[in-house]
Design a protein around this motif. Structure first.
Motif, mmCIF file in Angstrom:
data_model
loop_
_atom_site.group_PDB
_atom_site.id
_atom_site.type_symbol
_atom_site.label_atom_id
_atom_site.label_comp_id
_atom_site.label_asym_id
_atom_site.label_seq_id
_atom_site.Cartn_x
_atom_site.Cartn_y
_atom_site.Cartn_z
ATOM 1 N N VAL A 1 34.984 -4.575 69.317
ATOM 2 C CA VAL A 1 34.654 -3.606 70.370
ATOM 3 C C VAL A 1 33.844 -2.437 69.799
ATOM 4 C CG1 VAL A 1 36.564 -4.033 71.970
ATOM 5 C CG2 VAL A 1 36.927 -2.528 70.008
ATOM 6 N N GLY B 1 42.657 -10.973 65.364
ATOM 7 C CA GLY B 1 42.853 -10.284 64.070
ATOM 8 C C GLY B 1 42.701 -8.783 64.215
ATOM 9 N N LYS C 1 56.023 -13.499 57.748
ATOM 10 C CA LYS C 1 55.090 -12.420 57.385
ATOM 11 C C LYS C 1 55.839 -11.111 57.133
ATOM 12 C CE LYS C 1 51.590 -9.899 56.718
ATOM 13 N NZ LYS C 1 50.942 -9.900 55.427
ATOM 14 N N GLN D 1 41.436 -10.832 77.570
ATOM 15 C CA GLN D 1 39.996 -11.146 77.557
ATOM 16 C C GLN D 1 39.782 -12.649 77.337
ATOM 17 O OE1 GLN D 1 38.893 -8.453 74.416
ATOM 18 N NE2 GLN D 1 38.331 -6.813 75.819
HETATM 19 N N1 LIG Z 1 44.546 -5.144 55.868
HETATM 20 C C1 LIG Z 1 45.335 -6.004 55.273
HETATM 21 O O1 LIG Z 1 45.415 -6.058 54.053
HETATM 22 C C2 LIG Z 1 46.155 -6.978 56.075
HETATM 23 C C3 LIG Z 1 46.755 -8.072 55.439
HETATM 24 C C4 LIG Z 1 47.497 -8.963 56.208
HETATM 25 C C5 LIG Z 1 47.654 -8.750 57.568
HETATM 26 N N2 LIG Z 1 47.087 -7.660 58.145
HETATM 27 C C6 LIG Z 1 47.255 -7.499 59.588
HETATM 28 O O2 LIG Z 1 46.050 -7.909 60.249
HETATM 29 C C7 LIG Z 1 45.795 -7.101 61.395
HETATM 30 C C8 LIG Z 1 44.434 -6.466 61.295
HETATM 31 O O3 LIG Z 1 44.422 -5.600 60.168
HETATM 32 P P1 LIG Z 1 43.066 -4.993 59.580
HETATM 33 O O4 LIG Z 1 43.446 -4.223 58.373
HETATM 34 O O5 LIG Z 1 42.034 -6.052 59.494
HETATM 35 O O6 LIG Z 1 42.669 -3.997 60.786
HETATM 36 P P2 LIG Z 1 41.322 -3.151 60.970
HETATM 37 O O7 LIG Z 1 41.740 -1.882 61.612
HETATM 38 O O8 LIG Z 1 40.573 -3.108 59.681
HETATM 39 O O9 LIG Z 1 40.462 -4.002 61.995
HETATM 40 C C9 LIG Z 1 40.795 -4.208 63.327
HETATM 41 C C10 LIG Z 1 39.506 -4.384 64.114
HETATM 42 O O10 LIG Z 1 39.819 -4.830 65.439
HETATM 43 C C11 LIG Z 1 38.862 -4.272 66.312
HETATM 44 N N3 LIG Z 1 39.303 -4.409 67.709
HETATM 45 C C12 LIG Z 1 40.179 -3.645 68.415
HETATM 46 N N4 LIG Z 1 40.280 -4.110 69.683
HETATM 47 C C13 LIG Z 1 39.480 -5.191 69.772
HETATM 48 C C14 LIG Z 1 39.146 -6.103 70.814
HETATM 49 N N5 LIG Z 1 39.682 -6.023 72.035
HETATM 50 N N6 LIG Z 1 38.284 -7.087 70.543
HETATM 51 C C15 LIG Z 1 37.713 -7.199 69.332
HETATM 52 N N7 LIG Z 1 37.965 -6.369 68.311
HETATM 53 C C16 LIG Z 1 38.839 -5.379 68.526
HETATM 54 C C17 LIG Z 1 38.721 -2.853 65.796
HETATM 55 O O11 LIG Z 1 37.542 -2.229 66.270
HETATM 56 C C18 LIG Z 1 38.696 -3.100 64.285
HETATM 57 O O12 LIG Z 1 37.388 -3.309 63.795
HETATM 58 C C19 LIG Z 1 46.959 -6.113 61.462
HETATM 59 O O13 LIG Z 1 47.954 -6.621 62.285
HETATM 60 C C20 LIG Z 1 47.457 -6.058 60.036
HETATM 61 O O14 LIG Z 1 48.811 -5.702 59.939
HETATM 62 C C21 LIG Z 1 46.323 -6.788 57.452
#
Ligand SMILES: NC(=O)c1ccc[n+]([C@@H]2O[C@H](COP(=O)([O-])OP(=O)(O)OC[C@H]3O[C@@H](n4cnc5c(N)ncnc54)[C@H](O)[C@@H]3O)[C@@H](O)[C@H]2O)c1
Length: 434
Positions: free
Chosen positions: A31, A82, A204, A104
């Protein structure tokens, strides 16, 4: 296979690039228009992660980026969710982003496909996603299946962790999802755990919380070592040779940060409390970590009653080396406290300064090198163990600083190395060297 990934963040983007490397056609959806425009215009990753740019360039023919989710979801065989699941005020997970994507998808996916929840979500969320999809699905539309496939990558080694995953967990409730996910991951050599969705969601949280617990445990042992004259590095080494314990996550320091452990411990604790099965060990891990984060500030007062006017060099801003991520980084709790006390703060981080500027544009002095930050400082706080910081010879601190008092929150140096004279070296769980 034709894949769409909602969320082009640390997890979504790395997953996309790695699946493209395995020959899949991947559309990244976000987004955030700026993010997508930048990816389309410059073809470069927006996060710092080893090998990511090279892999992205190599697979650019198989990667597309869009904000137009309908075009991405309509003919995808698998759609990953994700997006972020940040912490709410009460500690529970905010699932609004996940649910928004689910709706969506329900409205726009045209063919039968599997909706895969990769975000870290509380137990039972996949069922709610399925229900939401059912409620928002136009009548007569092709069936959508919901599966859980949690992510275990670690920032800093995310590409390696994805391509050489420790395990791939698939939480499925139907044969279609099982077949599709098995096909998707057929070339990945990792052990595959096929289970139900609730167990996958729990794997997880239980994994992350266990690691957080291990960190808090070693930090408490370190604090006690300081009091009784034991050396935590030797203690951890001695423990780590025991295969039942293992040597990983036994590094004492100023606590865990990042986008996962803090929120995932709180979310599971919240859930356990809700079910009247409170996880007391997890609660303790959270409390220990909160306390540990400010250890260096407490130590600073051993040397300066008052930090007003004291020049402090802060080395390392990101929550760990290898990433530009600042989420829940100790820098974001320690630096405001230093500023509040009137310290003059000079900072250096090899990759994290641009993001830090978004929080503190002018309140601290940004330095091009660690040496520049140390020059004239009267106290140094090491918050991140970047190789670039670890390789500074200890004698340089003595040469550059006005008063070479080093508070090392990451035990970057061996105690033998710091006995060079002219420095006070105070680390975690070890004796202080003067
Ligand atoms: N960062 C890590 O190391 C890690 C590791 C394992 C799991 N996770 C999990 O994965 C998930 C994502 O983490 P992250 O660190 O990648 O988050 P992030 O904040 O880096 O990225 C999330 C993205 O989603 C986008 N977004 C929000 N609403 C949206 C929509 N409707 N459609 C499309 N995109 C949309 C945001 O703009 C953002 O770019 C979380 O649940 C987190 O706990 C993260």
């Amino acid at each position: 296979m034709k894949i769409a990934i909602a969320g082009t963040g640390y997890v979504g983007f790395v997953t996309a690039v790695c699946l493209a490397e395995h020959g899949h056609q991947v559309t990244c959806v976000d987004v955030d228009k700026q993010k997508i425009d930048s990816l389309n215009r410059y073809g470069k990753a927006l996060i710092y992660e080893k090998d990511l740019d090279a892999l992205m360039e190599k697979n650019k023919e198989r990667l597309t980026y869009t904000t137009d989710y309908a075009s991405a979801y309509k003919d995808a065989e698998i759609i990953f969710i994700g997006v972020g699941t940040p912490e709410k005020r009460d500690g529970s997970a905010n699932l609004n982003y996940v649910y928004a994507v689910a709706m969506q998808i329900a409205e726009t996916a045209e063919r039968e496909c599997v909706v895969v929840v990769k975000s870290t979500v509380p137990i039972g969320t996949n069922e709610r996603v399925e229900k939401l999809i059912r409620e928002h699905r136009p009548e007569g539309a092709a069936p959508l299946h919901v599966a859980s496939n949690p992510e275990f990558l670690s920032q800093g080694t995310a590409v390696h962790d994805t391509l050489h995953a420790s395990r791939i967990v698939m939480g499925v409730e139907d044969e279609y999802s099982k077949a599709k996910l098995t096909e998707l991951y057929k070339d990945f050599a990792a052990p595959k755990i096929i289970t139900n969705r609730r167990s996958a969601e729990m794997i997880k949280y239980a994994s992350n919380d266990f690691l957080a617990l291990k960190i808090s445990y070693i930090n408490e042992i370190a604090n006690l070592c300081e009091e009784i004259g034991a050396d935590i590095e030797d203690v951890a080494k001695g423990m780590g040779y025991d295969k039942r314990i293992g040597s990983k996550f036994l590094r004492a320091g100023i606590g865990y940060g990042g986008s996962c452990f803090p929120k995932d411990t709180k979310a599971l604790h919240w859930l356990s409390d809700y079910h009247e099965q409170e996880l007391k060990t997890v609660k303790a891990a959270i409390e220990v970590n909160d306390h540990q984060k400010l250890k260096l500030i407490r130590k600073a007062h051993k040397y300066y009653e008052d930090l007003e006017g004291v020049t402090v060099a802060v080395l390392g801003l990101t929550f760990k080396p290898g990433t530009d991520d600042l989420r829940e980084a100790p820098s974001l709790t320690n630096i405001p406290m230093l500023l509040e006390e009137g310290a003059i703060v000079k900072v250096y981080d090899p990759v994290g300064m641009e993001r830090f500027k978004e929080h503190y544009p002018t309140q601290v002095k940004y330095c091009k090198s660690a040496e520049e930050a140390l020059d004239g400082a009267e106290l140094c706080l090491i918050l991140t163990d970047w190789p670039k910081i670890k390789e500074i010879p200890i004698a340089r601190y003595a040469e550059l600083m006005d008063k070479a008092i080093i508070l090392d929150g990451r035990n970057c140096y061996e105690l033998d190395e710091v006995r060079v004279g002219g420095v006070t070296y105070d680390s975690v769980g070890r004796i202080t060297v003067h």
